[in-house]
Write a protein that holds these residues in place. Sequence first.
Motif, PDB file in Angstrom:
ATOM      1  N   ASP A 179      48.379  38.857  52.179  1.00 13.16           N
ATOM      2  CA  ASP A 179      48.251  38.217  50.766  1.00 13.16           C
ATOM      3  C   ASP A 179      46.439  39.683  50.875  1.00 13.16           C
ATOM      4  O   ASP A 179      46.299  40.338  51.301  1.00 13.16           O
ATOM      5  CB  ASP A 179      47.279  37.669  50.707  1.00 13.16           C
ATOM      6  CG  ASP A 179      48.311  35.906  50.365  1.00 13.16           C
ATOM      7  OD1 ASP A 179      49.366  36.290  50.089  1.00 13.16           O
ATOM      8  OD2 ASP A 179      47.870  34.822  50.789  1.00 13.16           O
ATOM      9  N   CYS A 219      42.917  41.586  45.019  1.00 11.62           N
ATOM     10  CA  CYS A 219      42.836  42.278  43.852  1.00 11.62           C
ATOM     11  C   CYS A 219      41.759  42.355  43.125  1.00 11.62           C
ATOM     12  O   CYS A 219      41.681  41.586  42.356  1.00 11.62           O
ATOM     13  CB  CYS A 219      43.888  42.730  42.959  1.00 11.62           C
ATOM     14  SG  CYS A 219      45.328  43.049  44.283  1.00 11.62           S
ATOM     15  N   CYS A 271      52.226  38.695  42.546  1.00  5.28           N
ATOM     16  CA  CYS A 271      50.935  38.589  41.665  1.00  5.28           C
ATOM     17  C   CYS A 271      50.532  37.449  41.218  1.00  5.28           C
ATOM     18  O   CYS A 271      51.498  36.883  40.131  1.00  5.28           O
ATOM     19  CB  CYS A 271      50.570  39.947  41.674  1.00  5.28           C
ATOM     20  SG  CYS A 271      48.385  39.892  40.754  1.00  5.28           S
ATOM     21  N   GLU A 272      49.316  36.672  41.175  1.00  2.00           N
ATOM     22  CA  GLU A 272      48.924  35.597  41.586  1.00  2.00           C
ATOM     23  C   GLU A 272      48.164  35.703  39.491  1.00  2.00           C
ATOM     24  O   GLU A 272      48.065  37.253  39.712  1.00  2.00           O
ATOM     25  CB  GLU A 272      48.253  34.616  41.639  1.00  2.00           C
ATOM     26  CG  GLU A 272      48.298  33.883  43.382  1.00  2.00           C
ATOM     27  CD  GLU A 272      49.798  32.851  43.033  1.00  2.00           C
ATOM     28  OE1 GLU A 272      49.725  32.092  41.470  1.00  2.00           O
ATOM     29  OE2 GLU A 272      50.567  32.655  43.279  1.00  2.00           O
ATOM     30  N   PHE A 298      50.860  48.607  42.073  1.00  2.00           N
ATOM     31  CA  PHE A 298      50.863  47.543  42.492  1.00  2.00           C
ATOM     32  C   PHE A 298      51.084  48.673  43.763  1.00  2.00           C
ATOM     33  O   PHE A 298      51.843  49.356  43.748  1.00  2.00           O
ATOM     34  CB  PHE A 298      51.598  46.706  42.524  1.00  2.00           C
ATOM     35  CG  PHE A 298      51.677  45.113  41.620  1.00  2.00           C
ATOM     36  CD1 PHE A 298      51.153  44.746  41.757  1.00  2.00           C
ATOM     37  CD2 PHE A 298      51.955  45.253  40.129  1.00  2.00           C
ATOM     38  CE1 PHE A 298      50.486  43.354  41.788  1.00  2.00           C
ATOM     39  CE2 PHE A 298      51.581  44.790  39.753  1.00  2.00           C
ATOM     40  CZ  PHE A 298      51.168  43.301  40.114  1.00  2.00           C
ATOM     41  N   SER A 342      42.605  38.611  41.546  1.00  2.00           N
ATOM     42  CA  SER A 342      44.140  37.834  42.193  1.00  2.00           C
ATOM     43  C   SER A 342      44.394  38.119  43.547  1.00  2.00           C
ATOM     44  O   SER A 342      44.066  39.520  43.196  1.00  2.00           O
ATOM     45  CB  SER A 342      44.685  38.805  40.594  1.00  2.00           C
ATOM     46  OG  SER A 342      45.084  40.153  40.860  1.00  2.00           O
ATOM     47  N   SER A 402      51.999  40.274  49.160  1.00  2.00           N
ATOM     48  CA  SER A 402      52.924  41.682  48.885  1.00  2.00           C
ATOM     49  C   SER A 402      53.788  40.715  50.025  1.00  2.00           C
ATOM     50  O   SER A 402      53.397  40.511  51.250  1.00  2.00           O
ATOM     51  CB  SER A 402      52.013  42.561  49.454  1.00  2.00           C
ATOM     52  OG  SER A 402      52.091  43.094  50.716  1.00  2.00           O
ATOM     53  N   LYS A 438      49.766  47.503  37.006  1.00  2.00           N
ATOM     54  CA  LYS A 438      49.565  46.609  36.591  1.00  2.00           C
ATOM     55  C   LYS A 438      48.565  46.046  35.421  1.00  2.00           C
ATOM     56  O   LYS A 438      48.332  44.674  34.701  1.00  2.00           O
ATOM     57  CB  LYS A 438      48.302  46.444  38.219  1.00  2.00           C
ATOM     58  CG  LYS A 438      47.471  44.982  38.492  1.00  2.00           C
ATOM     59  CD  LYS A 438      46.938  44.738  39.436  1.00  2.00           C
ATOM     60  CE  LYS A 438      46.449  42.795  39.530  1.00  2.00           C
ATOM     61  NZ  LYS A 438      44.973  42.994  39.051  1.00  2.00           N
ATOM     62  N   THR A 470      45.182  36.247  36.757  1.00  2.00           N
ATOM     63  CA  THR A 470      43.727  37.641  37.200  1.00  2.00           C
ATOM     64  C   THR A 470      43.139  36.303  36.742  1.00  2.00           C
ATOM     65  O   THR A 470      43.337  35.745  35.474  1.00  2.00           O
ATOM     66  CB  THR A 470      44.222  38.833  36.214  1.00  2.00           C
ATOM     67  OG1 THR A 470      44.891  39.287  36.531  1.00  2.00           O
ATOM     68  CG2 THR A 470      42.244  38.911  35.879  1.00  2.00           C
ATOM     69  N   PHE A 477      47.779  39.669  45.418  1.00  2.00           N
ATOM     70  CA  PHE A 477      48.898  39.965  45.264  1.00  2.00           C
ATOM     71  C   PHE A 477      50.022  39.208  46.777  1.00  2.00           C
ATOM     72  O   PHE A 477      48.781  39.676  47.585  1.00  2.00           O
ATOM     73  CB  PHE A 477      48.961  41.468  45.423  1.00  2.00           C
ATOM     74  CG  PHE A 477      49.841  42.113  45.588  1.00  2.00           C
ATOM     75  CD1 PHE A 477      51.329  41.518  44.747  1.00  2.00           C
ATOM     76  CD2 PHE A 477      49.822  43.438  46.251  1.00  2.00           C
ATOM     77  CE1 PHE A 477      52.131  42.480  44.831  1.00  2.00           C
ATOM     78  CE2 PHE A 477      51.267  44.091  45.895  1.00  2.00           C
ATOM     79  CZ  PHE A 477      52.807  43.296  45.259  1.00  2.00           C
TER      80      PHE A 477
END
Length: 295
Positions: free
Chosen positions: A215, A218, A173-174, A167, A206, A210, A245, A176, A208
């Motif tokens: 947003d 990834c 993070c949502e 990360f 996904s 931040s 991650k 995957t 993330f």
Amino acid sequence: MIKIYNRETKKYETEQVVGNTYLKWTYSSPVGMKLLELIVKKKLFSKLYGFFCDSKISKKKIPSFISDFGIDISLCEKKLEQFESFNDFFTRKHTRPIDSALGLLISPGDGKLVAYDNIDLNKLVQIKGYTYSFSNLIDDTSIASKFSEGTCLILRLSPTDCHRFYFIDNGICEETKKIKGDYYSVNPIALKAVTELFCKNKREWSVFHSDNFGDVLCIEVGATFVGSIIQTYSPRKRVKKGDEKGYFKFGGSTTLLFFEKGKVRIDEDIIVQTNKGYETSVVMGEKIGEKAIIE
């Protein structure tokens, strides 16, 4: 030859390519391309090789691989004799320092990096034969549209790189999402031969959230011999900058990061080299940009 820009020496270096002869033959000869489409790009081909790399007998490959490609194992958490298989070595953990300042953007892993600003999701971008259609990378147009005119980072991991990804900031993070696909190589030799390769390969994505960069989308892309993309983080739980991650099993792979417009400013030397058609060599935790200051 694949030339890579070295930020420390400010010179270009020639990348040592694993299986260079095989790659050139497969992606440039008529017979090789036929085998590619019939066998090599298929999941079963990569899965079978993955079984071998997970086996104890594959451990014999490790010393010659280290010697042939000059891999520095001094940063590994394990000693050489502790690796139980080639995949165990390939997915090795490194202890690297990270630039912990929260306003600075770090590389999510070791590899070769290119960066694009003001991306057009519906336009093909080309760099020395690499072609991508950003809007086709994920199966959710509402998510993809958030990153229009933003910034895209493409980090290519060769088989000699550490294959864990991390990360870039504190945040959440949502879950995957997975997209089935092929298993083409992500080496530049293959990228020149296969149109929109990243949009055809197996990939996972996904979002993330931040703390400092908004947003971030990834995307992890599989490749030939990559039997698995392993996500090790816990969805919707807070993580810290530099936390792991996930990781790829054997093979060259790619991590892509998309940032919203006006959220980051990538270091000028990386942008300059991308515009010249060169990737820049980076390591996990290294500063590659900073939070954009909105005036």
